[in-house]
Motif scaffolding. Structure first.
Motif, PDB file in Angstrom:
ATOM      1  N   LEU A 115      -3.495 -16.384 -13.871  1.00  0.00           N
ATOM      2  CA  LEU A 115      -4.713 -16.725 -13.036  1.00  0.00           C
ATOM      3  C   LEU A 115      -5.278 -15.378 -12.740  1.00  0.00           C
ATOM      4  CD1 LEU A 115      -3.046 -19.106 -10.628  1.00  0.00           C
ATOM      5  CD2 LEU A 115      -4.593 -19.663 -12.475  1.00  0.00           C
ATOM      6  N   LEU A 116      -4.276 -14.099 -12.869  1.00  0.00           N
ATOM      7  CA  LEU A 116      -4.953 -12.690 -12.540  1.00  0.00           C
ATOM      8  C   LEU A 116      -5.378 -12.132 -13.843  1.00  0.00           C
ATOM      9  CD1 LEU A 116      -1.777 -11.616 -10.247  1.00  0.00           C
ATOM     10  CD2 LEU A 116      -4.012 -12.308  -9.405  1.00  0.00           C
ATOM     11  N   SER A 117      -5.502 -12.880 -14.938  1.00  0.00           N
ATOM     12  CA  SER A 117      -6.021 -12.227 -16.118  1.00  0.00           C
ATOM     13  C   SER A 117      -7.167 -11.435 -15.947  1.00  0.00           C
ATOM     14  CB  SER A 117      -5.840 -12.983 -17.069  1.00  0.00           C
ATOM     15  OG  SER A 117      -6.552 -14.155 -16.981  1.00  0.00           O
ATOM     16  N   PRO A 118      -8.304 -11.930 -15.218  1.00  0.00           N
ATOM     17  CA  PRO A 118      -9.412 -11.265 -15.269  1.00  0.00           C
ATOM     18  C   PRO A 118      -9.286  -9.735 -14.566  1.00  0.00           C
ATOM     19  CG  PRO A 118      -9.643 -13.546 -14.346  1.00  0.00           C
ATOM     20  CD  PRO A 118      -8.327 -13.364 -14.531  1.00  0.00           C
ATOM     21  N   PHE A 119      -8.328  -9.692 -13.693  1.00  0.00           N
ATOM     22  CA  PHE A 119      -7.884  -8.273 -13.194  1.00  0.00           C
ATOM     23  C   PHE A 119      -7.150  -7.377 -14.167  1.00  0.00           C
ATOM     24  CE2 PHE A 119      -8.828 -11.497 -10.029  1.00  0.00           C
ATOM     25  CZ  PHE A 119      -9.783 -10.885  -9.580  1.00  0.00           C
ATOM     26  N   ILE A 120      -6.331  -8.023 -15.198  1.00  0.00           N
ATOM     27  CA  ILE A 120      -5.423  -7.072 -15.809  1.00  0.00           C
ATOM     28  C   ILE A 120      -5.882  -7.246 -17.238  1.00  0.00           C
ATOM     29  CG2 ILE A 120      -3.554  -7.005 -14.282  1.00  0.00           C
ATOM     30  CD1 ILE A 120      -2.306  -9.550 -15.809  1.00  0.00           C
ATOM     31  N   PRO A 121      -6.985  -6.624 -17.786  1.00  0.00           N
ATOM     32  CA  PRO A 121      -7.412  -6.811 -19.159  1.00  0.00           C
ATOM     33  C   PRO A 121      -6.757  -5.770 -19.809  1.00  0.00           C
ATOM     34  CG  PRO A 121      -9.022  -5.540 -17.804  1.00  0.00           C
ATOM     35  CD  PRO A 121      -8.032  -6.109 -16.904  1.00  0.00           C
ATOM     36  N   THR A 128      -5.291   1.918 -13.849  1.00  0.00           N
ATOM     37  CA  THR A 128      -4.567   1.450 -12.396  1.00  0.00           C
ATOM     38  C   THR A 128      -3.634   2.440 -12.010  1.00  0.00           C
ATOM     39  OG1 THR A 128      -5.113  -0.615 -13.004  1.00  0.00           O
ATOM     40  CG2 THR A 128      -3.586  -0.281 -10.862  1.00  0.00           C
ATOM     41  N   PHE A 129      -2.631   2.705 -12.786  1.00  0.00           N
ATOM     42  CA  PHE A 129      -1.499   3.463 -12.261  1.00  0.00           C
ATOM     43  C   PHE A 129      -1.723   4.966 -12.313  1.00  0.00           C
ATOM     44  CE2 PHE A 129       0.805  -0.286 -14.448  1.00  0.00           C
ATOM     45  CZ  PHE A 129       0.655  -0.915 -13.199  1.00  0.00           C
ATOM     46  N   MET A 130      -2.982   5.464 -12.250  1.00  0.00           N
ATOM     47  CA  MET A 130      -3.280   7.108 -12.374  1.00  0.00           C
ATOM     48  C   MET A 130      -3.428   7.343 -10.851  1.00  0.00           C
ATOM     49  SD  MET A 130      -3.002   7.623 -15.467  1.00  0.00           S
ATOM     50  CE  MET A 130      -3.412   9.360 -15.408  1.00  0.00           C
ATOM     51  N   TRP A 131      -3.756   6.656 -10.130  1.00  0.00           N
ATOM     52  CA  TRP A 131      -4.030   6.974  -8.550  1.00  0.00           C
ATOM     53  C   TRP A 131      -3.360   6.057  -7.414  1.00  0.00           C
ATOM     54  CZ3 TRP A 131      -6.527   3.229  -5.864  1.00  0.00           C
ATOM     55  CH2 TRP A 131      -7.325   2.246  -6.740  1.00  0.00           C
ATOM     56  N   GLU A 137       6.084   7.478  -8.631  1.00  0.00           N
ATOM     57  CA  GLU A 137       7.417   7.652  -8.506  1.00  0.00           C
ATOM     58  C   GLU A 137       8.070   6.524  -7.824  1.00  0.00           C
ATOM     59  OE1 GLU A 137      11.193  10.854  -7.689  1.00  0.00           O
ATOM     60  OE2 GLU A 137       9.009  11.653  -7.937  1.00  0.00           O
ATOM     61  N   LYS A 138       7.420   6.301  -6.754  1.00  0.00           N
ATOM     62  CA  LYS A 138       7.851   5.286  -5.883  1.00  0.00           C
ATOM     63  C   LYS A 138       7.601   3.816  -5.995  1.00  0.00           C
ATOM     64  CE  LYS A 138       7.458   8.437  -1.630  1.00  0.00           C
ATOM     65  NZ  LYS A 138       7.167   8.474  -0.280  1.00  0.00           N
ATOM     66  N   PHE A 139       6.375   3.741  -6.444  1.00  0.00           N
ATOM     67  CA  PHE A 139       5.936   2.098  -6.690  1.00  0.00           C
ATOM     68  C   PHE A 139       5.742   1.773  -8.229  1.00  0.00           C
ATOM     69  CE2 PHE A 139       4.556   3.339  -2.596  1.00  0.00           C
ATOM     70  CZ  PHE A 139       5.236   2.582  -1.738  1.00  0.00           C
ATOM     71  N   TYR A 140       4.819   2.672  -8.897  1.00  0.00           N
ATOM     72  CA  TYR A 140       4.465   2.053 -10.251  1.00  0.00           C
ATOM     73  C   TYR A 140       5.658   2.166 -11.364  1.00  0.00           C
ATOM     74  CZ  TYR A 140      -0.194   2.771  -8.426  1.00  0.00           C
ATOM     75  OH  TYR A 140      -1.452   2.518  -7.635  1.00  0.00           O
ATOM     76  N   GLU A 141       6.585   3.262 -11.295  1.00  0.00           N
ATOM     77  CA  GLU A 141       7.346   3.521 -12.378  1.00  0.00           C
ATOM     78  C   GLU A 141       8.574   2.501 -12.261  1.00  0.00           C
ATOM     79  OE1 GLU A 141      10.128   6.776 -14.705  1.00  0.00           O
ATOM     80  OE2 GLU A 141       9.594   7.102 -12.458  1.00  0.00           O
ATOM     81  N   PRO A 142       8.996   2.194 -10.995  1.00  0.00           N
ATOM     82  CA  PRO A 142      10.125   1.174 -10.924  1.00  0.00           C
ATOM     83  C   PRO A 142       9.548  -0.208 -11.169  1.00  0.00           C
ATOM     84  CG  PRO A 142      10.102   2.686  -8.919  1.00  0.00           C
ATOM     85  CD  PRO A 142       8.934   3.074  -9.830  1.00  0.00           C
ATOM     86  N   ALA A 143       8.255  -0.567 -11.018  1.00  0.00           N
ATOM     87  CA  ALA A 143       7.680  -1.774 -11.385  1.00  0.00           C
ATOM     88  C   ALA A 143       7.468  -1.842 -12.793  1.00  0.00           C
ATOM     89  CB  ALA A 143       6.442  -1.779 -10.630  1.00  0.00           C
ATOM     90  N   ILE A 144       6.884  -1.050 -13.315  1.00  0.00           N
ATOM     91  CA  ILE A 144       7.030  -1.053 -14.849  1.00  0.00           C
ATOM     92  C   ILE A 144       8.350  -1.178 -15.571  1.00  0.00           C
ATOM     93  CG2 ILE A 144       6.098   0.438 -16.884  1.00  0.00           C
ATOM     94  CD1 ILE A 144       3.892   1.651 -15.022  1.00  0.00           C
TER      95      ILE A 144
END
Length: 976
Positions: A115-121, A128-131, A137-144
């Motif tokens: 359902l979120l595919s229009p926002f994650i092409p 997204t993960f640049m800013w 370190e706190k959010f993006y890398e652990p989630a990935i």
């Protein structure tokens, strides 16, 4: 539930049943089934979820190219993720689970990503993960990291064993279809040694789908066995390398619940072949259209394979979507088996096969296309429309068999650097051949059993000829007439509303490919990295060409110009265990014991691993490894005499008329001028001018030398010497022999060393005139024939005694007895290290892969003639006076201490490192801390004061730079 087992047919054993479990439910199948076949026969359609959008996915193919039906196989320590269900042989008690879903396969929370595919092409993560940067370190890398991967690896140690074998043959044949069997037989008939590798568990490839070929196949296999060809089923060739080297993985026991006793689970074959035939066949291409990933959408060839190999109908009502005549065979076979064929959708306006289908009463829709599919989640209908029209109609079906034509399997030929060409006839890339590497059959773009077999036979003869064999005479070919066919239409995509998938595992759509192009990623390699197209476990086997075709259209250029992304090893997923073989644990780093190991152990030695050797670090029955017992050993040597075990040194026997010339080329200094009975210190360089190793070489005869190496570099030096002897100077008549294990070697050092040895050495005058420093010769030591070398690593008067390893303890004990009156002391590695630092001798800390002869003060040793490393060693950067150079370091304050690895910095600029300590110790003779260091421009900085800073210990000590020769700089003691 739609698939079912036919009442007859297939190559399975219907007399026996096998029970297995999938996602906790029990099912049954037959020997000869794959997991995919058995589940399809049980009506299972949903096998897993896709990586990005967690869309439901079913089985697509019948081979290793499967991108969607990936499962976790087995449980516990043997759990293995991402295993294609199409390649898992069914066995009793098999346990498998779907993956990439939670809490269950039927209800997966991760499906919200769709359902979120229009926002994650494609490429959204780059943006997204640049800013903001602080979020990484706190959010993006652990989630990935949590989202990475499809399945779960085992958390316990692997309990199974793996093996590596080295095979040699004249001709390697990859693939056992019609082309592979014919090629292997032609090579065998010519007299060549043949290895035939087949990734399937049954030999025969595509011939297994043709009952009429059974006799030819069986006769050919019998002829191969009679000719002693090595037939390797369950063996996929995964890599092709230079000089005829190939890697193949044999799944020895993967078809069993657990490996047989004393048998490896898998075996890596390193195959060296004089010539090879790539009869790798072809894989069916996917087509892009909306919802082309729905469970029930399969490749037409896979539907036919399940029918003939396993007696399984993939569904009860099938629609065929094709652009070629070959796919019609699936419709004909389904119809004959009693499976309803609802319609054949052919994008072409006419075809020979289409009219044959109409004659059988099948509905053929020429000039039509599939506009989409329906079903939740399984396929229950197919939307059809006339090409060029918007209006579509729905046809009820539970299987959509699609065929975009065949794409030759060129992964291995491409790795082997065979030319890859575009064939307009089949709208795909094909492999060509060279003198020793030959593509055959479908891998070369041919079709039809008889044509591919004939091409394989010709390739087998050429390969055997390249290996030096001359085969003549015609061989029997399959008696299967070719059918006339209408040309394939180069058709790849149906453009309509909805997601049309190109990479089914990574959820890459046709729109993602076009988006990458719009954003400037127009090269196929850039598209691959921006979208992850062809980066899944199948490496784009069924969708790679499709993605290139969509990119070609976006660029407005021919498909031939766009090409395919690079194929790299491995051609299919490989277990880490298979690559390691049995070189794990103790076998990866086995403990090598000195001939005197038991004596050292009885006398309180504390051991340390140096390279693979267990060497005494210090003799301390109380296990005290502080500086106290170490300095006692060193002082005993300096004051009287000591003995140490040097048996771990590398020893290479060099003999032959070309020995002197060879050593002159290997070493940076000269050895052809060395007199018989003398030894010389030598330095050996890498090709880039960096020091490889140092050691002494003794001339024992006119054409006989003994080279010693450091303990850690022994194997590397031997390999270096052998490689150059065999490949660079094969004309030299030289034999290299590793004699490290044959000789035990002891150093007897100290002012009383000569007095001790004179009591045990017969027939050799050890006096300074008769046996001077750097002399070498034979002698009888304690009644044992051996050798003596006047060499010193401690800086004292010293001799090295070498005797056959079996007499080690006898001679060692005799020397100890002779030295008892002088207080002889066994000394170990730490004491030796103290004395070598005091003397300024270098070891691995200084010869660290970055230093040159000039850096370590050996520049005067370099001869004017040629030697390995001379040219590149003269590069300006390696001659820069500001390089890190060897110096001695001592504490300015006698109470200070040094730490190995400490950085040297200016007293007024402590943040800028100018070098570092490679070794440090408390001096046995100077009663203060000293060390060796590599300091920028160090040779010109003697007398300067610096700070030795150790951030680890939070210490800073003022030090003085000086000569590395702290003790006896004029070498008076070694000449005593």
């Amino acid at each position: 539930m739609s698939g079912f087992r036919l009442p007859a047919g297939g190559r399975i054993d219907r007399e026996r049943s096998l029970s297995f479990r999938f996602d906790g439910r029990s099912y049954s199948g037959h020997p000869g089934d794959t997991l995919a076949a058995a589940l399809l026969a049980s009506g299972v359609r949903l096998f897993g979820r896709s990586f990005k959008y967690h869309r439901p996915r079913g089985v697509i193919t019948a081979g290793p190219e499967e991108p969607a039906a990936l499962v976790e196989l087995r449980t516990g320590a043997r759990r293995e993720p991402n295993t294609p269900a199409t390649m898992i042989e069914l066995f009793e008690g098999l346990e498998a689970q779907s993956q990439n879903r939670w809490p269950s396969l039927a209800f997966d929370i991760g499906a919200i990503n769709g359902l979120l595919s229009p926002f994650i092409p494609a490429g959204f993560y780059y943006k997204t993960f640049m800013w903001p940067a602080s979020f990484w370190e706190k959010f993006y890398e652990p989630a990935i990291r949590r989202a990475a991967g499809l399945g779960r690896g085992a958390e316990q140690a692997d309990p199974d064993r793996y093996d590596i074998v080295h095979d040699h043959c004249d001709v390697l044949v990859v693939g056992s279809g019609a082309a592979g069997l014919a090629a292997a037989r032609a090579a065998v008939e010519a007299g060549a040694r043949v290895i035939l590798a087949e990734q399937d568990f049954e030999l025969g490839g595509g011939t297994l789908l043709e009952p009429s070929l059974a006799v030819w196949r069986d006769e050919t296999l019998a002829a191969l066995r009679a000719g002693e060809a090595a037939l390797l089923p369950r063996t996929g060739v995964v890599g092709a390398y230079d000089h005829g080297v190939f890697a193949a993985i044999e799944r020895v026991c993967d078809h069993l619940p657990e490996p047989l006793e004393h048998s490896p689970r898998q075996r890596l074959h390193v195959i060296r072949a004089a010539a090879a035939v790539f009869a790798t066949g072809a894989v069916e291409r996917h087509l892009a259209f909306p919802d082309n990933d729905r469970p029930g959408v399969m490749l037409a060839g896979a539907v036919r394979s399940y029918l003939h190999r396993h007696g399984v109908a993939a569904g009860r009502r099938v629609v065929l979507f094709t652009n070629n005549d070959a796919a019609y065979a699936t419709a004909f076979d389904l119809h004959e088996a009693g499976v309803a064929v609802a319609a054949i959708v052919d994008v072409r306006e006419d075809s020979i096969a289409g009219h044959a289908a109409k004659a059988k009463g099948l509905e053929v829709l020429f000039g039509h296309e599939v506009a989409g599919t329906s079903g939740k989640p399984d396929l229950d209908g197919v939307w059809l429309r006339k090409r060029g029209e918007a209006r579509s109609r729905r046809v009820l079906a539970d299987v959509l068999a699609i065929s975009g034509g065949e794409a030759p399997s060129i992964q291995l030929p491409s790795q082997a650097r065979l030319p890859i060409l575009f064939d307009e006839r089949i709208a795909a890339f094909v492999s060509s051949s060279t003198d020793r590497l030959h593509a055959a059959g479908s891998a070369r773009g041919l079709s039809g059993i008889r044509a591919t077999a004939g091409d394989g036979e010709a390739a087998g003869r050429r390969a055997a000829g390249a290996a030096g064999f001359d085969g003549r005479g015609a061989l029997p070919l399959p008696d299967m007439p070719e059918q006339a066919a209408t040309a394939l239409a180069p058709f790849f995509e149906v453009k309509s509303k909805g997601k049309a998938f190109v990479d089914l595992q990574n959820d890459v759509t046709a729109d993602d490919i076009r988006l990458a192009h719009r954003e400037g990623y127009s090269h196929i390699e850039h598209v691959k990295r921006y979208t992850t197209h062809s980066m899944a476990t199948d490496q784009g086997k069924i969708g790679g060409l499709l993605g290139s075709a969509i990119l070609a259209e976006a660029r407005g250029e021919p498909l031939a110009k766009v090409g395919l992304s690079t194929f790299r090893p491995y051609a299919m997923p490989v277990a880490w265990g298979a690559l390691a073989g049995d070189e794990v644990g103790a076998r990866f780093k086995p403990k090598r014991l000195l001939p005197l190991h038991d004596w050292h152990e009885r006398n309180g030695a504390v051991f340390v691993s140096i390279g693979l050797w267990m060497r005494p670090l210090v003799y301390s029955p109380s296990r005290d490894t502080s500086w106290g017992p170490v300095l006692e050993e060193a002082r005993a040597v300096r004051r009287s005499v000591g003995i140490t075990d040097m048996s771990s040194l590398g020893k290479i026997d060099v003999q032959g008329p070309g020995a002197a010339s060879f050593l002159d080329r290997i070493y940076a200094n000269t050895f052809s001028t060395l007199k018989i009975g003398r030894a010389r210190y030598g330095i050996m360089l890498r090709e880039d001018g960096i020091l490889l190793d140092d050691g002494t070489t003794s001339r024992l005869g006119a054409d006989h030398f003994l080279v010693t190496t450091t303990t850690q570099k022994a194997a590397e030096v031997l390999e270096h010497m052998e490689w150059h002897l065999q490949t660079v100077w094969p004309e030299l008549d030289v034999t290299l022999t590793d004699v490290g294990d044959q000789w035990a070697q002891f150093a007897v050092a100290g002012p009383k060393a000569r007095l001790v040895l004179e009591q045990v050495v017969a027939d050799l005058d050890l006096g300074n005139d008769a046996f001077p420093f750097m002399a070498a010769g034979s002698a009888v030591i304690a009644g044992v024939p051996g050798r003596i070398f006047r060499i010193s690593f401690s800086g004292e008067l010293a001799y090295e005694v070498a005797v056959p390893a079996g007499f080690a303890e006898h001679v060692w004990s005799a020397i100890l007895a002779a030295g008892s009156a002088f207080g002889i002391t066994p000394y170990a590695l730490d004491a030796l290290n103290v004395m070598r630092i005091e003397k300024g001798h270098v070891t691995g800390g200084e010869i660290n892969g970055q230093t040159t002869p000039a850096d370590l003060g050996f520049g005067r040793m370099l001869k004017k003639g040629d030697y390995i490393g001379r040219v590149l060693g003269s590069r300006p950067g390696l001659l820069d006076a500001d390089r890190l150079q060897l110096v001695g370091i001592r504490c300015a304050d006698v109470t200070g201490r040094l730490r190995g690895g400490a950085h040297l910095v200016d007293r007024d600029a402590t943040s800028v490192s100018q070098g570092f300590l490679t070794a440090a110790c408390m001096s046995a003779e100077l009663d203060r801390w000293i060390g060796l260091a590599l300091l920028r421009g160090g040779h010109g900085r003697h007398g300067q004061r610096l700070i030795a800073a150790s951030p680890i210990y939070d210490e800073q000590v003022e030090v003085e730079v000086m000569s590395p020769h702290f003790v006896d700089p004029k070498n008076i003691r070694v000449h005593a």
